[in-house]
Design a protein around this motif. Structure first.
Motif, PDB file in Angstrom:
ATOM      1  N   MET A   1       0.853  -1.199   0.000  1.00 59.17           N
ATOM      2  CA  MET A   1       0.000   0.000   0.000  1.00 59.17           C
ATOM      3  C   MET A   1       0.886   1.247   0.000  1.00 59.17           C
ATOM      4  O   MET A   1       1.881   1.315   0.711  1.00 59.17           O
ATOM      5  N   SER A   2       0.520   2.254  -0.776  1.00 61.60           N
ATOM      6  CA  SER A   2       1.286   3.484  -0.857  1.00 61.60           C
ATOM      7  C   SER A   2       1.135   4.302   0.418  1.00 61.60           C
ATOM      8  O   SER A   2       0.058   4.367   1.015  1.00 61.60           O
ATOM      9  N   LEU A   3       2.222   4.946   0.815  1.00 60.07           N
ATOM     10  CA  LEU A   3       2.186   5.816   1.988  1.00 60.07           C
ATOM     11  C   LEU A   3       1.482   7.124   1.663  1.00 60.07           C
ATOM     12  O   LEU A   3       0.704   7.647   2.458  1.00 60.07           O
ATOM     13  N   LEU A   4       1.763   7.664   0.472  1.00 62.82           N
ATOM     14  CA  LEU A   4       1.152   8.914   0.028  1.00 62.82           C
ATOM     15  C   LEU A   4       0.392   8.664  -1.260  1.00 62.82           C
ATOM     16  O   LEU A   4       0.931   8.109  -2.221  1.00 62.82           O
ATOM     17  N   GLN A   5      -0.868   9.082  -1.295  1.00 68.71           N
ATOM     18  CA  GLN A   5      -1.705   8.949  -2.483  1.00 68.71           C
ATOM     19  C   GLN A   5      -2.300  10.314  -2.818  1.00 68.71           C
ATOM     20  O   GLN A   5      -3.092  10.862  -2.051  1.00 68.71           O
ATOM     21  N   VAL A   6      -1.913  10.860  -3.939  1.00 70.07           N
ATOM     22  CA  VAL A   6      -2.421  12.146  -4.411  1.00 70.07           C
ATOM     23  C   VAL A   6      -3.357  11.879  -5.578  1.00 70.07           C
ATOM     24  O   VAL A   6      -2.959  11.259  -6.575  1.00 70.07           O
ATOM     25  N   PHE A  62      -2.366  10.526   3.346  1.00 70.46           N
ATOM     26  CA  PHE A  62      -1.090  10.163   3.937  1.00 70.46           C
ATOM     27  C   PHE A  62      -1.330   9.095   4.985  1.00 70.46           C
ATOM     28  O   PHE A  62      -2.004   9.336   5.989  1.00 70.46           O
ATOM     29  N   ASP A  63      -0.804   7.906   4.719  1.00 69.50           N
ATOM     30  CA  ASP A  63      -1.009   6.774   5.621  1.00 69.50           C
ATOM     31  C   ASP A  63      -2.504   6.556   5.878  1.00 69.50           C
ATOM     32  O   ASP A  63      -2.928   6.250   6.998  1.00 69.50           O
ATOM     33  N   GLY A  64      -3.302   6.763   4.819  1.00 68.85           N
ATOM     34  CA  GLY A  64      -4.739   6.542   4.901  1.00 68.85           C
ATOM     35  C   GLY A  64      -5.541   7.699   5.458  1.00 68.85           C
ATOM     36  O   GLY A  64      -6.770   7.621   5.544  1.00 68.85           O
ATOM     37  N   GLU A  65      -4.873   8.813   5.812  1.00 65.58           N
ATOM     38  CA  GLU A  65      -5.551   9.955   6.424  1.00 65.58           C
ATOM     39  C   GLU A  65      -5.526  11.158   5.479  1.00 65.58           C
ATOM     40  O   GLU A  65      -4.500  11.468   4.884  1.00 65.58           O
ATOM     41  N   GLU A  66      -6.662  11.834   5.359  1.00 62.03           N
ATOM     42  CA  GLU A  66      -6.762  12.993   4.475  1.00 62.03           C
ATOM     43  C   GLU A  66      -5.993  14.188   5.055  1.00 62.03           C
ATOM     44  O   GLU A  66      -6.169  14.549   6.229  1.00 62.03           O
ATOM     45  N   LEU A  67      -5.149  14.802   4.212  1.00 61.64           N
ATOM     46  CA  LEU A  67      -4.386  15.967   4.649  1.00 61.64           C
ATOM     47  C   LEU A  67      -4.989  17.283   4.193  1.00 61.64           C
ATOM     48  O   LEU A  67      -4.689  18.331   4.773  1.00 61.64           O
TER      49      LEU A  67
END
Length: 256
Positions: A1-6, A62-67
Motif C-alpha cells: 500500500m502506498s504511503l502517500l496517495q495524491v 497520507f497513511d490513509g488519512e486525508e491531509l
C-alpha cells in the motif's frame, strides 16, 4: 500500500490553473523526484502536500488519512518532515540547540514553561546529529558553519519528528557538486535505514538521475510523465517540454 496517495489534485490562482488534476503515489522506502520547468506547478504541489496551500480539488491521503484542510503543524506532527530551498536554522543557536528546539516543538513544549531548553533531550538531539555526520560540531554556532553543513543540520531538524514522509524542496540548491552528492547519498541512506519516503524537487538533473527511484514530470500544472529515471530520460514529451526539440538531458548536463 502506498504511503502517500495524491488524487486529482488541483489549485488555481485567479484564472490560472497552477496544478491541474494531477495524481501520483509514493511508497515507504522510495525517493520520488518531482521535476519540471519553471512554472510547472512543483512548488504549488509541494505546498499543498505540506498544508501551506489548500487544494481547490482532489485528495491527499497520507497513511490513509486525508491531509487537505489540515494546517502545516498538524501535518508535521503526523509524521511529515520538510526541508527548504534556503536552509532554515537559528544562526544564533548552536547546532545541537537547533535540533533541541525542533524536539521541543514536536513534543508541544516550545511555548511552555521550559527554561532549560539546552538540557532538553540533548542525547536524542546528538543522536540525530550523529546520523547526519554533525555530532562533532554540536556545540558550534550555526552562524559559523559552511553551507553544506547547515543543510545537514536542517536535515537533522526535519528528522526530529521521526517522519514517515520527508519533503525536500531543492535540497542541493547553492551547493557544490561534491556537497550535493554527499547530502543526497546521506538522504538515500536514511531512507533505507528508516524505511521512510522522500518527495523532492530538484533542478540538478545529475542528482535526480543518480538518486531518484522514480520521477514525475509536470508542465503547466499537468503531469506529463512518470516512471523510472531511464524511462523519463528517453520520454519524447519530457524532452520536448523541458528542452525543446533536438536537446536531451545529456546535452544539458554537459553544458552545466
Amino acid at each position: 500500500m502506498s504511503l502517500l496517495q495524491v488524487n486529482n489534485l488541483g489549485k488555481s490562482f485567479g484564472g490560472v490553473k497552477a496544478v491541474d488534476g494531477i495524481s501520483f503515489e509514493l511508497a515507504a522506502g522510495e525517493l520520488l523526484a518531482l521535476i519540471g520547468p519553471n512554472g510547472a506547478g512543483k512548488s504549488t504541489t509541494f505546498n499543498m502536500v505540506n498544508g501551506q496551500l489548500k487544494a481547490d480539488q482532489g485528495s491527499i491521503l497520507f497513511d490513509g488519512e486525508e491531509l487537505v484542510g489540515r494546517r502545516p503543524r498538524e501535518i508535521w506532527r503526523r509524521g511529515v518532515g520538510r526541508t527548504f530551498q534556503i536552509a532554515e536554522t537559528f544562526a544564533s543557536l548552536t547546532v545541537v540547540e537547533n535540533v533541541q528546539m525542533a524536539l521541543l516543538s514536536h513534543d508541544g513544549k516550545l511555548f511552555s514553561t521550559w527554561r532549560r531548553a539546552a538540557d532538553y533531550r540533548r542525547d536524542d538531539a546528538l543522536q540525530l546529529l550523529d546520523q547526519v555526520g554533525m555530532q562533532r560540531q554540536a556545540d558550534r554556532p550555526c552562524s559559523v558553519l559552511a553551507y553544506g553543513d547547515v543543510k545537514r543540520v536542517e536535515l537533522a531538524i526535519a528528522m526530529a519528528n521521526s517522519p514517515k514522509l520527508l519533503l525536500m524542496d531543492e535540497p542541493t540548491a547553492g551547493m557544490a557538486p561534491q556537497e550535493r552528492n554527499s547530502l543526497m547519498a546521506l538522504t538515500k541512506e536514511l531512507v533505507v535505514q528508516r524505511g521512510m519516503a522522500v518527495l523532492f524537487t530538484e533542478h540538478s538533473m545529475d542528482v535526480v538521475f543518480a538518486y531518484a527511484d522514480r520521477m514525475i514530470v509536470l508542465a503547466r500544472g499537468r503531469l506529463i510523465a512518470q516512471g523510472k529515471p531511464l524511462e523519463i530520460r528517453d520520454h519524447p514529451k519530457v524532452q520536448e517540454v523541458y528542452f525543446g526539440s533536438g536537446k536531451t538531458f545529456e546535452n544539458k548536463e554537459a553544458a552545466t
